[in-house]
Design an enzyme around this catalytic site. Structure first.
Site, PDB file in Angstrom:
ATOM      1  N   ASN B 391     103.502 111.422  67.080  1.00  0.00           N
ATOM      2  CA  ASN B 391     103.499 112.093  68.365  1.00  0.00           C
ATOM      3  C   ASN B 391     102.643 111.354  69.388  1.00  0.00           C
ATOM      4  O   ASN B 391     103.164 110.640  70.246  1.00  0.00           O
ATOM      5  CB  ASN B 391     103.028 113.539  68.186  1.00  0.00           C
ATOM      6  CG  ASN B 391     103.296 114.376  69.422  1.00  0.00           C
ATOM      7  OD1 ASN B 391     103.818 113.880  70.409  1.00  0.00           O
ATOM      8  ND2 ASN B 391     102.922 115.631  69.384  1.00  0.00           N
ATOM      9  N   ASP B 392     101.325 111.487  69.260  1.00  0.00           N
ATOM     10  CA  ASP B 392     100.457 110.867  70.263  1.00  0.00           C
ATOM     11  C   ASP B 392     100.638 109.346  70.326  1.00  0.00           C
ATOM     12  O   ASP B 392     100.503 108.752  71.391  1.00  0.00           O
ATOM     13  CB  ASP B 392      98.993 111.197  69.953  1.00  0.00           C
ATOM     14  CG  ASP B 392      98.733 112.693  70.047  1.00  0.00           C
ATOM     15  OD1 ASP B 392      99.455 113.357  70.815  1.00  0.00           O
ATOM     16  OD2 ASP B 392      97.828 113.179  69.356  1.00  0.00           O
TER      17      ASP B 392
END
Lengths: 92, 468
Positions: B391-392
């Site tokens: 994600n990040d």
């Protein structure tokens, strides 16, 4: 006997060797690297053996035995899991 | 006798250095384990045969107990390796702290032969502080990673937290200085115990504000502390072998910490004192663009028509235990002539190198595992980027949005691929609580569901008759 200068000297040199060698470690292997260095630094076991096994008062030997147990756990599990992980890395 | 000790120490030191040297290539790495085991055995035997060791039963018993606990700990599933590693840092710190405590009280009782110089006492205080803070800090980290119920996973912050933390550490260090100056004073014994207690408390406080995304850095820093506590023990016991081995461990922890920090564009102090995952400034000030969802059939078609696919795994893959399904997908695509590579972000997962180990376990050849810096130039020519529980590390906001906590963090350029497929468990934001605009890009298609289940469905599409 406790020669401050030479011990510091050893520490500085060992750190430089460590930085030089670790910098070349394959990026693929950082996880096994950590378990391997962990097992190696459990060389603290030599200190624990002396505290646990020499002719000291009981309380001291108990401290030593717990420390020896902790270090030995790191040695056994550290080397074994490192080898287990390294076996998995195959080229093709 | 003394000569044997010295020679074995030199031999063990050399073997340890070789052990690390061989880790520079997966082909030679297993020699390193053998070298390490031999070095360790030599050092243990050389210590054990010294005439002062008389309580052999104690030594045998403690070593046996170490085997009883150590062997099962080496067989944990690879998804649990981060917590095992944290636990072993804890054991390392505990051993240092206990030996330090024992040494001090031996000296107080007059039974130690060595003189207690100011230098030696300083090393002893450092050993106890580093050892005990590593012990509780690592236990906390292991608890968070294992998701033990009574340890909060989310970062816990409160006003004045850094003030309290630094205050506790400063008090321990101040007492350490006082004891180092007057090791024999009547109050020194109490002060010494207070140092130990403060260090134990500090370890807990240090880890409370840290969240899962910071674990790779924190584990590396704890690794460095564990190494340094061994160095301090070496100074106390006058053992060059211990100093060397501790320095090797410490420098490894230091280098990994630096790499992890750089990969997140953060400093040590920021990781330790700047709790990640705080309420995040509103990124979605404008209207939220909608997701575009893709069916498994459509995704399979996209993958099959691609010439090259880059899979970007993250912690979500580990949580879903999806690595074996990843292998099946890898096989299915490779068989169809699609080039498949894996893009590995340095902080993907919960410890350095975590993704590599998980994928290697699933028998994916390591030649297919590519580091972020090497894969990024290839991303614009990539047909499909498959984001799998990451994600990040693929959030384009890191490049320009100064308001987000991940600003400046180097990312894998998934957004530059021609098509992006993102597998995501839920529609909630990721661990750091940050919206990811990759998911609403024009060329992004979402597949919602557990990574393992989604991949299973995908592989089925390639299996019997669905698509040929």
């Amino acid at each position: 006997m406790s020669d401050f200068g030479s011990m510091l000297f050893v520490f500085v040199l060992a750190t430089f060797i460590g930085l030089g060698v670790i910098r070349r470690v394959s990026r693929l292997l950082y996880t096994p690297l950590m378990s391997l260095t962990n097992a190696i630094s459990a060389i603290a076991v030599v200190g624990s053996i002396v505290v646990a096994g020499a002719d000291h008062p009981l309380a001291i030997r108990i401290l030593g035995a717990v420390a020896l147990f902790a270090s030995m756990t790191n040695i056994v599990s550290g080397f074994m899991i490192t080898d287990r992980m390294l076996k998995m890395f195959k080229k093709q | 006798m003394h000569l044997i000790g010295e020679l074995s120490a030199v031999l063990a030191t050399a073997l340890f250095i070789f052990a690390l040297y061989w880790m520079n290539d997966p082909k030679t790495a297993r020699h390193g384990v053998i070298a390490g085991v031999v070095g360790m055995t030599v050092a243990v035997v050389a210590t054990w045969i010294q005439p002062e060791i008389i309580h052999h039963g104690w030594v045998v018993g403690a070593i046996a107990a170490g085997f009883v606990v150590g062997v099962p700990l080496s067989r944990v599933p690879l998804t649990a390796v981060p917590q095992r590693t944290a636990l072993s840092h804890a054991f390392g710190g505990l051993a240092a702290g206990l030996v330090g405590t024992a040494e001090y009280f031996l000296w107080r009782s007059g039974s130690a032969t060595a003189e207690m110089t100011h230098f030696r006492m300083s090393a002893l205080a450092a050993e106890v502080i580093l050892g005990f803070l590593t012990f509780t800090g690592s236990l906390m980290a292991a608890g968070k990673l294992q998701e033990v119920r009574w340890i909060p996973q989310r970062p816990v912050t409160y006003p004045g937290q850094n003030f309290v933390n630094i205050g506790v550490l400063a008090a321990a260090v101040a007492l350490g200085v006082a004891v180092a100056l007057h090791p024999g004073a009547p109050w020194a014994e109490q002060a010494f115990l207070a140092i130990a207690v403060l260090a134990l408390i500090f370890g807990v406080l240090l880890i409370i504000p840290i969240g899962g995304a910071d674990m790779p850095t924190v584990i590396s820093i704890l690794n460095a502390y564990a190494g340094l506590s061994a160095v301090a023990m070496g100074f106390v016991l006058d053992s060059k072998l211990l100093v060397t081995a501790g320095a090797l461990d410490g420098s490894s922890g230091l280098i990994l910490s630096i790499i992890m920090c750089r990969a997140m564009n953060r400093s040590f102090t920021n990781v330790l004192f700047g709790a990640f995952g705080k309420a995040q400034p509103a990124l979605a000030a404008g209207e939220q663009k909608p997701w575009k969802q893709e069916t498994v059939e459509g995704a399979a078609q996209l993958l099959e028509q691609a010439r090259n696919v880059v899979i970007i795994p993250g912690y979500g893959m580990a949580v879903a235990q999806a690595q074996h399904k990843v292998r099946e997908l890898y096989d299915a695509l490779t068989k169809r002539g699609v080039t498949v590579k894996f893009a590995i972000h340095p902080v993907a997962g919960r410890m350095p190198g975590h993704m590599n180990v998980l994928l290697a376990e699933a028998n994916i050849p390591y030649s297919a595992l590519v580091e972020m810096d090497e894969i990024n130039p290839e991303m614009p020519q990539t047909d499909v980027a498959l984001v799998l529980g990451a994600n990040d590390v693929v959030n384009p906001a890191a490049r320009y949005n100064k308001g987000t906590p991940i600003y400046g963090m180097p990312i894998i350029d998934a957004d530059k691929a021609k098509t992006v497929l993102a597998v995501k468990r839920s529609k909630n934001p990721g661990f750091a609580g940050i919206d990811n605009e990759l998911y609403v890009q024009d060329n992004t298609w979402m597949l919602f569901g557990d990574a393992k289940a989604v991949l299973g469905e995908l592989v089925k599409q390639f299996g019997g008759g669905g698509i040929h």
